[in-house]
Design a protein around this motif. Structure first.
Motif, PDB file in Angstrom:
ATOM      1  N   MET A   1       0.818  -1.268  -0.024  1.00 52.25           N
ATOM      2  CA  MET A   1       0.093  -0.205   0.503  1.00 52.25           C
ATOM      3  C   MET A   1       0.580   1.231  -0.024  1.00 52.25           C
ATOM      4  SD  MET A   1      -3.459   0.268   2.328  1.00 52.25           S
ATOM      5  CE  MET A   1      -4.192   0.582   1.239  1.00 52.25           C
ATOM      6  N   THR A   2       1.371   2.014  -0.755  1.00 50.02           N
ATOM      7  CA  THR A   2       1.701   3.189  -1.122  1.00 50.02           C
ATOM      8  C   THR A   2       0.903   4.513  -0.380  1.00 50.02           C
ATOM      9  OG1 THR A   2      -0.313   4.503  -2.411  1.00 50.02           O
ATOM     10  CG2 THR A   2       1.489   3.137  -3.394  1.00 50.02           C
ATOM     11  N   ALA A   3       2.041   5.601   0.010  1.00 51.15           N
ATOM     12  CA  ALA A   3       1.326   6.717   1.139  1.00 51.15           C
ATOM     13  C   ALA A   3       0.679   7.121   0.147  1.00 51.15           C
ATOM     14  CB  ALA A   3       2.650   7.153   0.504  1.00 51.15           C
ATOM     15  N   ALA A   4       0.282   7.219  -0.231  1.00 48.67           N
ATOM     16  CA  ALA A   4      -1.097   7.656  -0.728  1.00 48.67           C
ATOM     17  C   ALA A   4      -2.675   7.429  -0.689  1.00 48.67           C
ATOM     18  CB  ALA A   4      -1.211   8.073  -2.426  1.00 48.67           C
ATOM     19  N   GLU A   5      -2.034   5.870  -0.496  1.00 47.74           N
ATOM     20  CA  GLU A   5      -3.286   5.190  -0.533  1.00 47.74           C
ATOM     21  C   GLU A   5      -3.978   4.821   0.487  1.00 47.74           C
ATOM     22  OE1 GLU A   5      -3.294   1.832  -4.018  1.00 47.74           O
ATOM     23  OE2 GLU A   5      -1.777   1.338  -2.167  1.00 47.74           O
ATOM     24  N   ILE A   6      -2.193   4.782   1.913  1.00 45.55           N
ATOM     25  CA  ILE A   6      -3.240   4.538   3.240  1.00 45.55           C
ATOM     26  C   ILE A   6      -3.520   6.120   3.613  1.00 45.55           C
ATOM     27  CG2 ILE A   6      -0.683   6.031   4.190  1.00 45.55           C
ATOM     28  CD1 ILE A   6      -2.467   2.392   5.265  1.00 45.55           C
ATOM     29  N   GLN A   7      -3.906   7.142   2.678  1.00 46.71           N
ATOM     30  CA  GLN A   7      -4.506   8.813   3.199  1.00 46.71           C
ATOM     31  C   GLN A   7      -5.440   8.284   3.217  1.00 46.71           C
ATOM     32  OE1 GLN A   7      -2.601  10.964   5.187  1.00 46.71           O
ATOM     33  NE2 GLN A   7      -0.835   9.582   5.047  1.00 46.71           N
ATOM     34  N   ASP A   8      -6.484   7.342   2.156  1.00 46.02           N
ATOM     35  CA  ASP A   8      -7.247   7.530   1.056  1.00 46.02           C
ATOM     36  C   ASP A   8      -8.213   6.303   2.474  1.00 46.02           C
ATOM     37  OD1 ASP A   8     -10.127   6.553   1.100  1.00 46.02           O
ATOM     38  OD2 ASP A   8      -9.336   5.825  -1.380  1.00 46.02           O
ATOM     39  N   ASN A   9      -8.866   7.164   3.587  1.00 51.90           N
ATOM     40  CA  ASN A   9      -9.265   6.994   5.153  1.00 51.90           C
ATOM     41  C   ASN A   9     -10.489   5.761   5.051  1.00 51.90           C
ATOM     42  OD1 ASN A   9      -8.581   7.501   8.212  1.00 51.90           O
ATOM     43  ND2 ASN A   9     -10.908   7.139   7.487  1.00 51.90           N
ATOM     44  N   ARG A  10     -11.265   6.437   3.567  1.00 48.69           N
ATOM     45  CA  ARG A  10     -12.411   5.142   3.305  1.00 48.69           C
ATOM     46  C   ARG A  10     -11.405   3.538   3.173  1.00 48.69           C
ATOM     47  NH1 ARG A  10     -17.514   6.824   4.198  1.00 48.69           N
ATOM     48  NH2 ARG A  10     -17.822   8.653   4.560  1.00 48.69           N
ATOM     49  N   ARG A  11     -10.485   3.515   2.417  1.00 49.74           N
ATOM     50  CA  ARG A  11     -10.240   2.593   1.925  1.00 49.74           C
ATOM     51  C   ARG A  11      -9.702   1.648   2.760  1.00 49.74           C
ATOM     52  NH1 ARG A  11      -8.313  -0.507  -1.880  1.00 49.74           N
ATOM     53  NH2 ARG A  11      -6.298  -0.746  -2.879  1.00 49.74           N
ATOM     54  N   VAL A  12      -8.470   2.451   3.721  1.00 50.68           N
ATOM     55  CA  VAL A  12      -8.020   1.772   4.523  1.00 50.68           C
ATOM     56  C   VAL A  12      -8.930   0.923   5.546  1.00 50.68           C
ATOM     57  CG1 VAL A  12      -6.433   2.346   6.625  1.00 50.68           C
ATOM     58  CG2 VAL A  12      -5.857   3.462   4.249  1.00 50.68           C
ATOM     59  N   VAL A  13      -9.913   1.207   5.578  1.00 56.35           N
ATOM     60  CA  VAL A  13     -10.918   1.296   7.127  1.00 56.35           C
ATOM     61  C   VAL A  13     -11.473   0.598   6.332  1.00 56.35           C
ATOM     62  CG1 VAL A  13     -12.752   1.503   8.268  1.00 56.35           C
ATOM     63  CG2 VAL A  13     -11.557   3.211   8.238  1.00 56.35           C
ATOM     64  N   ASP A  14     -12.421  -0.248   5.504  1.00 52.20           N
ATOM     65  CA  ASP A  14     -12.934  -1.355   4.301  1.00 52.20           C
ATOM     66  C   ASP A  14     -11.907  -2.508   4.178  1.00 52.20           C
ATOM     67  OD1 ASP A  14     -14.679  -2.080   2.871  1.00 52.20           O
ATOM     68  OD2 ASP A  14     -13.183  -2.390   0.922  1.00 52.20           O
ATOM     69  N   LEU A  15     -10.162  -1.909   3.969  1.00 49.58           N
ATOM     70  CA  LEU A  15      -9.328  -3.277   4.670  1.00 49.58           C
ATOM     71  C   LEU A  15      -9.099  -4.146   5.324  1.00 49.58           C
ATOM     72  CD1 LEU A  15      -7.027  -1.557   1.367  1.00 49.58           C
ATOM     73  CD2 LEU A  15      -8.524  -3.501   1.169  1.00 49.58           C
ATOM     74  N   LEU A  16      -9.442  -2.934   6.604  1.00 50.05           N
ATOM     75  CA  LEU A  16      -8.788  -3.401   7.806  1.00 50.05           C
ATOM     76  C   LEU A  16      -9.664  -4.232   7.962  1.00 50.05           C
ATOM     77  CD1 LEU A  16      -7.301  -0.095   8.919  1.00 50.05           C
ATOM     78  CD2 LEU A  16      -6.537  -2.539   8.455  1.00 50.05           C
ATOM     79  N   ARG A  17     -11.132  -4.112   7.590  1.00 53.43           N
ATOM     80  CA  ARG A  17     -12.268  -4.580   8.467  1.00 53.43           C
ATOM     81  C   ARG A  17     -12.989  -5.654   7.694  1.00 53.43           C
ATOM     82  NH1 ARG A  17     -17.760  -1.063   9.498  1.00 53.43           N
ATOM     83  NH2 ARG A  17     -18.251  -2.433   9.968  1.00 53.43           N
ATOM     84  N   ARG A  18     -12.051  -6.333   6.396  1.00 55.66           N
ATOM     85  CA  ARG A  18     -12.420  -7.523   5.567  1.00 55.66           C
ATOM     86  C   ARG A  18     -11.278  -8.192   6.190  1.00 55.66           C
ATOM     87  NH1 ARG A  18     -12.232  -6.161  -0.402  1.00 55.66           N
ATOM     88  NH2 ARG A  18     -13.172  -4.197   0.157  1.00 55.66           N
TER      89      ARG A  18
END
Length: 176
Positions: A1-18
């Motif tokens: 996961m890139t630094a820019a992707e880690i800034q996308d809160n919704r995407r990160v939370v979604d991935l973590l929840r999975r």
């Protein structure tokens, strides 16, 4: 996961929840050092690291409860700050209690310690005093007294055992 992707809160939370471990690893790598630096403003560095690890583990263990609307960065820094302040408060309270107990029993303890030491042979008393009060090493004491380091070790060990027995009701205070 890139630094820019880690800034996308919704995407990160979604991935973590999975349960995406790679995402959690990226989150951990991104925020561990900044969180430690932040926590070390309140507590010692080693304690800061513990608190940050606890916080990040909480995120992983509670990932199913994370809300996409809640910014993870803010959540992490808030949790670390609260954990740090709670740790400081607990340490302050613990220090006050220990200080009060020590003050309350100081005279009694000093009298009991002196009485217990008087029961020891003079050479044991002297060896103990040189080691514990003057901070001399076993080798230095052995040289000063003209005995072997093993003799010094034996005398100190016996004195500590005797004191532990004589002062057993005060031993927790002595350890603190």
């Amino acid at each position: 996961m890139t630094a820019a992707e880690i800034q996308d809160n919704r995407r990160v939370v979604d991935l973590l929840r999975r349960g995406d471990e790679a995402c959690f690893d990226a989150l951990f790598r991104r925020y561990y050092k900044p969180l430690c630096a932040y926590a070390s403003r309140f507590v010692a560095v080693d304690r800061a690291e513990e608190l940050v690890q606890d916080t990040l583990m909480w995120v992983w263990e509670s990932r199913d409860k994370l809300l996409p609307e809640m910014p993870l960065k803010s959540l992490l820094f808030t949790i670390v700050k609260n954990k740090s302040l709670n740790s400081v408060a607990r340490d302050t309270i613990r220090s006050k209690i220990i200080r009060r107990l020590a003050e309350q029993y100081e005279a009694q303890l000093a009298d009991r310690l002196a009485a217990a030491l008087r029961k020891m042979p003079p050479e044991f008393q002297e060896t103990f005093r040189m080691h514990r009060l003057e901070g001399m090493t076993h080798k230095e004491i052995a040289s000063a007294l003209g005995v072997s380091p093993q003799t010094v070790n034996y005398r100190i060990g016996q004195t500590v055992r005797t004191l532990r027995e004589e002062l057993k009701e005060y031993w927790p205070l002595l350890v603190l």
